[in-house]
Design a protein around this motif. Structure first.
Motif, mmCIF file in Angstrom:
data_model
loop_
_atom_site.group_PDB
_atom_site.id
_atom_site.type_symbol
_atom_site.label_atom_id
_atom_site.label_comp_id
_atom_site.label_asym_id
_atom_site.label_seq_id
_atom_site.Cartn_x
_atom_site.Cartn_y
_atom_site.Cartn_z
ATOM 1 N N ALA A 1 0.842 -1.188 0.000
ATOM 2 C CA ALA A 1 0.000 0.000 0.000
ATOM 3 C C ALA A 1 0.879 1.240 0.000
ATOM 4 O O ALA A 1 2.062 1.200 0.375
ATOM 5 C CB ALA A 1 -0.915 -0.007 1.218
ATOM 6 N N THR A 2 0.314 2.353 -0.406
ATOM 7 C CA THR A 2 1.092 3.601 -0.496
ATOM 8 C C THR A 2 1.707 3.968 0.843
ATOM 9 O O THR A 2 2.894 4.337 0.924
ATOM 10 C CB THR A 2 0.193 4.743 -0.995
ATOM 11 O OG1 THR A 2 -0.351 4.387 -2.274
ATOM 12 C CG2 THR A 2 0.988 6.027 -1.136
ATOM 13 N N TRP A 3 0.891 3.882 1.906
ATOM 14 C CA TRP A 3 1.431 4.253 3.224
ATOM 15 C C TRP A 3 2.551 3.306 3.653
ATOM 16 O O TRP A 3 3.528 3.728 4.289
ATOM 17 C CB TRP A 3 0.315 4.235 4.280
ATOM 18 C CG TRP A 3 -0.285 2.879 4.544
ATOM 19 C CD1 TRP A 3 -1.364 2.333 3.966
ATOM 20 C CD2 TRP A 3 0.217 1.897 5.482
ATOM 21 N NE1 TRP A 3 -1.601 1.062 4.451
ATOM 22 C CE2 TRP A 3 -0.636 0.775 5.401
ATOM 23 C CE3 TRP A 3 1.292 1.862 6.362
ATOM 24 C CZ2 TRP A 3 -0.446 -0.369 6.167
ATOM 25 C CZ3 TRP A 3 1.488 0.727 7.133
ATOM 26 C CH2 TRP A 3 0.615 -0.375 7.043
ATOM 27 N N ALA A 4 2.438 2.016 3.268
ATOM 28 C CA ALA A 4 3.484 1.056 3.616
ATOM 29 C C ALA A 4 4.763 1.344 2.829
ATOM 30 O O ALA A 4 5.871 1.226 3.370
ATOM 31 C CB ALA A 4 2.998 -0.366 3.331
ATOM 32 N N ARG A 5 4.631 1.751 1.590
ATOM 33 C CA ARG A 5 5.822 2.105 0.802
ATOM 34 C C ARG A 5 6.556 3.293 1.409
ATOM 35 O O ARG A 5 7.785 3.283 1.554
ATOM 36 C CB ARG A 5 5.397 2.432 -0.635
ATOM 37 C CG ARG A 5 4.904 1.243 -1.436
ATOM 38 C CD ARG A 5 4.533 1.665 -2.846
ATOM 39 N NE ARG A 5 4.132 0.533 -3.655
ATOM 40 C CZ ARG A 5 3.811 0.603 -4.926
ATOM 41 N NH1 ARG A 5 3.824 1.787 -5.535
ATOM 42 N NH2 ARG A 5 3.459 -0.477 -5.594
ATOM 43 N N VAL A 6 5.769 4.302 1.744
ATOM 44 C CA VAL A 6 6.378 5.493 2.352
ATOM 45 C C VAL A 6 7.068 5.127 3.658
ATOM 46 O O VAL A 6 8.191 5.569 3.948
ATOM 47 C CB VAL A 6 5.306 6.576 2.577
ATOM 48 C CG1 VAL A 6 5.888 7.753 3.356
ATOM 49 C CG2 VAL A 6 4.741 7.048 1.239
ATOM 50 N N LEU A 7 6.398 4.288 4.463
ATOM 51 C CA LEU A 7 6.964 3.891 5.757
ATOM 52 C C LEU A 7 8.268 3.132 5.574
ATOM 53 O O LEU A 7 9.256 3.380 6.286
ATOM 54 C CB LEU A 7 5.951 3.031 6.515
ATOM 55 C CG LEU A 7 6.382 2.527 7.896
ATOM 56 C CD1 LEU A 7 6.633 3.710 8.822
ATOM 57 C CD2 LEU A 7 5.339 1.596 8.484
ATOM 58 N N VAL A 8 8.303 2.209 4.614
ATOM 59 C CA VAL A 8 9.517 1.424 4.373
ATOM 60 C C VAL A 8 10.667 2.314 3.928
ATOM 61 O O VAL A 8 11.800 2.201 4.421
ATOM 62 C CB VAL A 8 9.244 0.330 3.319
ATOM 63 C CG1 VAL A 8 10.545 -0.306 2.849
ATOM 64 C CG2 VAL A 8 8.331 -0.731 3.900
ATOM 65 N N VAL A 9 10.396 3.213 3.003
ATOM 66 C CA VAL A 9 11.457 4.087 2.486
ATOM 67 C C VAL A 9 11.971 5.019 3.574
ATOM 68 O O VAL A 9 13.200 5.180 3.761
ATOM 69 C CB VAL A 9 10.944 4.896 1.280
ATOM 70 C CG1 VAL A 9 11.971 5.945 0.865
ATOM 71 C CG2 VAL A 9 10.635 3.964 0.117
#
Length: 385
Positions: free
Chosen positions: A24-32
């Motif tokens: 999900a978008t929020w998960a991508r941002v969190l990982v980066v």
């Protein structure tokens, strides 16, 4: 996350080893963000402790690989596993391994089963290398093992839940599509019924109204007035019958049923055409029409009405109209022949032949129309028990 890996639908291109469901978008941002912030802090600690450039490179590599997970889980996981295997003989084996083992849950939840199995197998291989390379690793081996087991368990549970949710969503979508299809079919059926009722009876009434207004023959006008009255009365009867069937489809029989039967329709069509000056030759054995189910009987009557409407519009009034019904080999054939005359100026919906074919098709039959010389031949063939 947007949901776990789902197999491709039937007929689509087979999923490759590197296929994975996106984060999900929020998960991508969190990982980066996490990879950038924590990676920067760890690199700073490594350099501050004077542990060497190689260790700093390993730390940077593992966090860059982790950030790649935001783009595609399989590519990032493969990069993390490569760093894990490279660092298995270094002092950074434990922090690097914990990151890679914790990532296994995401891999199981997002990647294909083949890739997930390969990643877990590589994790076990990494653990063996660590135990062989570091004697002190055996004392803390339970830590990476626990992380791997916990992460894989969570990922497997997530994947199962995602698949059930996806299956439920597919079923709901299927129900909605079936409902929309049923509504469309019902609209088509109602439209076909209305077309057949209105087109036939209104056309007959219109033609006889012209006769009444133009004919000087009193008897002819009387016949036409009777046909107009009968046509409008029958139209009302059929409309009431149709509305009642729509409300209680299991109760097909009722008032007005006999007038809807094929035999009654044949008699009415013959009378109407005769009143318009068209000679009609009807050839059938009453036994041919016995024992027909009401639905089929009414459908054949509707087909005959539509065919008669076309006769009124296009037949040559100087030539007879031939109506024939035969039954042979478990099939009933209804045939209407008329000489082709001038094109009528009466309005036409262009739905006649299509409606007749659809109606016959509902009972496993066919309707064909063809021109044989100067004669138009319409045949309806349906299977009967």
């Amino acid at each position: 996350m947007d949901g776990g890996y789902r197999p491709p639908p039937a007929g689509s291109r087979r999923a490759g080893l590197w296929t994975s469901a996106p984060l999900a978008t929020w998960a991508r941002v969190l990982v980066v963000v996490a990879a950038a912030v924590v990676g920067t802090l760890d690199v700073a600690d490594v350099l501050a402790d004077g542990e060497g450039t190689l260790d700093a490179v390993v730390v940077v590599a593992v966090y860059l690989s982790l950030a790649l997970v935001a783009y595609r889980v399989t590519l990032g996981a493969a990069a993390v596993m490569l760093v894990m295997l490279v660092s298995a003989t270094t002092e950074l084996w434990l922090p690097t391994g914990i990151i890679g083992l914790a990532l296994s849950g995401v891999v199981v939840g997002k990647a294909t089963p083949r890739f997930a199995a390969g990643y877990v197998t590589a994790s076990l291989l990494w653990l063996v290398l660590v135990l062989l390379a570091h004697e002190n690793s055996r004392a803390v081996a339970f830590v990476p093992v626990a992380v791997l087991v916990a992460s894989v368990s969570v990922g497997a549970a997530y994947a199962a839940l995602s698949q059930r949710s996806a299956a439920a969503a597919d079923r709901i979508s299927g129900f909605e599509e079936e409902r929309a299809r049923s509504l469309a079919e019902e609209r088509d059926r109602i439209a076909r019924e209305l077309h057949d009722i209105v087109a036939h009876h209104v056309t007959m009434a219109s033609m006889h109204a012209d006769v009444v207004s133009m004919s000087e023959d009193a008897q002819q006008r009387d016949r036409s007035l009777r046909v107009i009255a009968e046509s409008t009365r029958q139209a009302l009867t059929e409309l009431r019958w149709m509305l009642r069937v729509l409300q209680t489809p299991e109760e097909l029989a009722g008032p007005g049923e006999k007038s809807l039967r094929l035999e009654a329709t044949m008699a009415a069509v013959r009378e109407h055409l005769h009143a318009l000056g068209l000679r009609t030759e009807v050839d059938y054995d009453p036994a041919v029409l016995e024992g027909l189910p009401l639905e089929l009987d009414v459908a054949l009557g509707r087909i005959l009405q539509e065919a008669a409407t076309n006769v009124v519009k296009h037949a040559d009034p100087r030539e007879p109209v031939a109506l024939r019904a035969t039954r042979e080999g478990g099939r009933l054939c209804l045939e209407l022949r008329n000489a082709v005359g001038a094109v009528s100026d009466l309005p036409s919906s262009g739905l006649g032949l299509g409606n007749m074919s659809a109606r016959a098709g509902e009972h496993g039959g066919t309707v064909t129309g063809s021109r044989e010389g100067g004669t138009w031949v319409l045949r309806c063939v349906v299977p009967v028990a």
